[in-house]
Design a protein around this motif. Sequence first.
Motif, PDB file in Angstrom:
ATOM      1  N   TYR A 204      15.322  86.277 106.386  1.00  0.00           N
ATOM      2  CA  TYR A 204      16.033  87.335 105.781  1.00  0.00           C
ATOM      3  C   TYR A 204      16.830  86.850 104.554  1.00  0.00           C
ATOM      4  O   TYR A 204      17.783  87.549 104.382  1.00  0.00           O
ATOM      5  CB  TYR A 204      17.259  87.453 107.064  1.00  0.00           C
ATOM      6  N   GLY A 205      16.341  85.871 103.837  1.00  0.00           N
ATOM      7  CA  GLY A 205      16.861  85.531 102.579  1.00  0.00           C
ATOM      8  C   GLY A 205      16.021  84.629 101.881  1.00  0.00           C
ATOM      9  O   GLY A 205      15.016  84.339 102.189  1.00  0.00           O
ATOM     10  N   ALA A 206      16.436  84.186 100.724  1.00  0.00           N
ATOM     11  CA  ALA A 206      15.782  83.325  99.875  1.00  0.00           C
ATOM     12  C   ALA A 206      16.485  82.280  99.125  1.00  0.00           C
ATOM     13  O   ALA A 206      16.649  82.004  98.083  1.00  0.00           O
ATOM     14  CB  ALA A 206      15.137  84.289  98.654  1.00  0.00           C
ATOM     15  N   LEU A 207      17.241  81.497 100.162  1.00  0.00           N
ATOM     16  CA  LEU A 207      18.037  80.383  99.434  1.00  0.00           C
ATOM     17  C   LEU A 207      17.187  79.287  98.797  1.00  0.00           C
ATOM     18  O   LEU A 207      17.807  78.769  97.822  1.00  0.00           O
ATOM     19  CB  LEU A 207      18.888  79.804 100.633  1.00  0.00           C
ATOM     20  N   SER A 208      16.140  78.861  99.288  1.00  0.00           N
ATOM     21  CA  SER A 208      15.258  77.975  98.589  1.00  0.00           C
ATOM     22  C   SER A 208      14.607  78.376  97.223  1.00  0.00           C
ATOM     23  O   SER A 208      14.435  79.564  97.092  1.00  0.00           O
ATOM     24  CB  SER A 208      14.085  77.722  99.553  1.00  0.00           C
ATOM     25  N   GLN A 209      14.905  77.541  96.281  1.00  0.00           N
ATOM     26  CA  GLN A 209      14.313  77.665  95.065  1.00  0.00           C
ATOM     27  C   GLN A 209      12.678  77.570  95.096  1.00  0.00           C
ATOM     28  O   GLN A 209      12.172  78.086  94.066  1.00  0.00           O
ATOM     29  CB  GLN A 209      15.164  76.976  93.943  1.00  0.00           C
TER      30      GLN A 209
ATOM     31  N   ILE B  48       5.673  78.605 101.283  1.00  0.00           N
ATOM     32  CA  ILE B  48       4.312  78.694 101.764  1.00  0.00           C
ATOM     33  C   ILE B  48       4.105  79.578 102.863  1.00  0.00           C
ATOM     34  O   ILE B  48       4.761  79.097 103.911  1.00  0.00           O
ATOM     35  CB  ILE B  48       3.851  76.995 101.716  1.00  0.00           C
ATOM     36  N   PHE B  49       3.284  80.151 102.954  1.00  0.00           N
ATOM     37  CA  PHE B  49       2.580  81.005 104.315  1.00  0.00           C
ATOM     38  C   PHE B  49       2.042  79.944 105.003  1.00  0.00           C
ATOM     39  O   PHE B  49       1.114  79.448 104.789  1.00  0.00           O
ATOM     40  CB  PHE B  49       1.824  82.314 104.005  1.00  0.00           C
ATOM     41  N   PRO B  50       2.530  79.588 106.237  1.00  0.00           N
ATOM     42  CA  PRO B  50       1.882  78.449 107.116  1.00  0.00           C
ATOM     43  C   PRO B  50       0.926  78.972 107.915  1.00  0.00           C
ATOM     44  O   PRO B  50       0.740  79.137 108.971  1.00  0.00           O
ATOM     45  CB  PRO B  50       2.965  77.819 107.919  1.00  0.00           C
TER      46      PRO B  50
ATOM     47  N   PHE C 155      15.433  82.172 112.964  1.00  0.00           N
ATOM     48  CA  PHE C 155      16.459  82.862 112.144  1.00  0.00           C
ATOM     49  C   PHE C 155      16.658  82.277 110.893  1.00  0.00           C
ATOM     50  O   PHE C 155      17.644  81.542 110.988  1.00  0.00           O
ATOM     51  CB  PHE C 155      17.504  83.705 113.146  1.00  0.00           C
ATOM     52  N   ASP C 156      15.975  82.578 109.844  1.00  0.00           N
ATOM     53  CA  ASP C 156      15.948  81.635 108.742  1.00  0.00           C
ATOM     54  C   ASP C 156      16.151  82.392 107.299  1.00  0.00           C
ATOM     55  O   ASP C 156      15.511  83.169 107.082  1.00  0.00           O
ATOM     56  CB  ASP C 156      14.665  80.888 108.662  1.00  0.00           C
ATOM     57  N   PRO C 157      17.230  82.045 106.744  1.00  0.00           N
ATOM     58  CA  PRO C 157      17.544  82.707 105.337  1.00  0.00           C
ATOM     59  C   PRO C 157      17.051  81.757 104.043  1.00  0.00           C
ATOM     60  O   PRO C 157      17.192  82.013 103.054  1.00  0.00           O
ATOM     61  CB  PRO C 157      18.939  82.785 105.160  1.00  0.00           C
ATOM     62  N   VAL C 158      16.530  80.647 104.724  1.00  0.00           N
ATOM     63  CA  VAL C 158      16.206  79.514 103.467  1.00  0.00           C
ATOM     64  C   VAL C 158      14.642  79.822 102.931  1.00  0.00           C
ATOM     65  O   VAL C 158      14.617  79.952 101.664  1.00  0.00           O
ATOM     66  CB  VAL C 158      16.270  78.219 104.063  1.00  0.00           C
ATOM     67  N   GLY C 159      13.755  79.822 103.660  1.00  0.00           N
ATOM     68  CA  GLY C 159      12.271  79.918 103.118  1.00  0.00           C
ATOM     69  C   GLY C 159      11.876  78.485 102.554  1.00  0.00           C
ATOM     70  O   GLY C 159      12.378  77.476 102.750  1.00  0.00           O
ATOM     71  N   GLY C 160      11.035  78.534 101.369  1.00  0.00           N
ATOM     72  CA  GLY C 160      10.773  77.596 100.809  1.00  0.00           C
ATOM     73  C   GLY C 160       9.868  76.481 101.708  1.00  0.00           C
ATOM     74  O   GLY C 160       9.053  76.925 102.715  1.00  0.00           O
TER      75      GLY C 160
END
Lengths: 329, 329
Positions: free
Chosen positions: A243-248, A252-254, A219-224
């Motif tokens: 559920y978010g986009a905290l990382s600027q 990358i889709f792994p 469960f991750d709002p960071v991404g990047g």
Amino acid sequence: MPQIVRFHETGSADVLKLEDLPLKEPGEGEVRLKVEAIGLNRAEVMFRMGQYLEPPELPSRLGYEAAGIVDATGPGVRDIQVGDRVSTIPSFSMGQYGVYGESAIVPGHAVARYPDQLSAAEGASIWMQYLTAYGALVDIGQLNRNDTVVITAASSSVGLAAIQIARAAGATAVATTRGADKKQFLLDAGADQVIVTDEEDLVERVMAGTSGKGAGLVFDPVGGALLTTLANAAASGATIFEYGALSQAPTIFPVLPALQKGLIIRGYTLFEIVSDAGRFARGKEYVYAGLESGALSPVIDSTFPLKAIADAHRYMESNRQKGKIVVTV
Amino acid sequence: MPQIVRFHETGSADVLKLEDLPLKEPGEGEVRLKVEAIGLNRAEVMFRMGQYLEPPELPSRLGYEAAGIVDATGPGVRDIQVGDRVSTIPSFSMGQYGVYGESAIVPGHAVARYPDQLSAAEGASIWMQYLTAYGALVDIGQLNRNDTVVITAASSSVGLAAIQIARAAGATAVATTRGADKKQFLLDAGADQVIVTDEEDLVERVMAGTSGKGAGLVFDPVGGALLTTLANAAASGATIFEYGALSQAPTIFPVLPALQKGLIIRGYTLFEIVSDAGRFARGKEYVYAGLESGALSPVIDSTFPLKAIADAHRYMESNRQKGKIVVTV
């Protein structure tokens, strides 16, 4: 005239202005609240910066969560009466209905009573965090006692809600945080395991804690760049909620771990739940029951007065908070 | 001694060598085929280059799909007898069991009879393409007549299989191809709509064909920059299957459309189906029924002799083929 928070340009917290605006009457299906407390969300910082899912129409109000007393109802509103003590459930456009201010008009379907024993500050700290985490982990993820859930940005209000929900299901809650300063807090908040990502290898720690299987839910709002790490820590067939986009940084889709393990990586917002009457109703029942039993209990970091709304936003952007930031009115 | 294709180093098609190797006996649970035809897959090109999910142990065999006659069975093999006309189902390590050669040993559970009316070349062109597309679209995607499915790299054997499966379900098959030269072929192959991505705007075309709703299912082996385009063409709640890594560019996870639309973007391989006995059995039933009814009919682009295996690989890498490339033995 009530004081209302608006911004006339997107940008830093400085753009938030407290303005005296005429008291408006609720329209068809709407209710008006005399606001007592406002719960802050990262979404509002993103919206203020013009980086949210919905772009603002300037000048724009903002804000999803308020608790207050109903002081007027529009035509066609049933079940809600003047004098009711309610809080708002984010199921509306915050540009249209932003609740930052002394008075807020919202759709009638977007308010709900909250338990008597909760303060207004707590009442403004329920719906976004618990429905968001519930929707992902319980409604979609079908969380159960055998699951290990990795919860990133775990000190946020939604992260803490996810820890409580995981524990309530008997699952293993693995919380991640960047620095060691929040580790003890997260253990006290109910995390079974805390990974300090500045110092520890997330994949190794998760694998060690799951006999090499990996986590079934993330469960991750960071991404990047974090998404690839999370994919490497995930179990075969796992679901990763973004559920978010905290990382600027670009997310990358792994591809390799996703193919090897058949990973489901899905975008998710609360709107998926609140836009479906049945799922919304089940979510509310779940939250009421959890508040009643004590399994769910909102964690408030600090409160600011309305005139310090810009400071409250700056504080959220500092990432020092542990739990919900509330503005009292 | 049978001739077997192996490679002693990873690299271009030049590394493929035809070697005389001793005839081996099948072990416990294994069967041996006198190979008549070999169906080529992109996975084998990736494996040869050291870019596949599984790294080769050098020197390495390769190859997933062969049709032939069983000429020996190991201990514990039931249901399969010497003389049976079978083809192989990719449910094994191709480094361990690679089928490129005059003789191949594979696990008994990985062979199945194919219909009498099919040639050996067709028999070697069934399982990878149909089970792969079936698993994503039918088993997981629950494809139905109201769905629009976007199928990228549609001229590949798996892409053509997906078109046939979408049509069999009464769904709308939207095929994409880079150049206009394959457009008529894809229409003839059953696509309801063909989008030539070098000339047309994929998102606009998909939206125009779905009254602005977008596609509910996307089946893509390309990734890279295309994933963001596909996410923009997807419907709310859509599932995007990533089943390959043809693009050399990094695959960006499209955070914004994924969150806005609650998109499920999932890695997928055939192994998800064949590693589960029940799903595997249902998949085989589906393919047999489709071959029987004529809804499924393998498209063979061209055949090469075994000694031209390197040329066959080079041809696959040229991306000029329309359907399956087969090596006859």
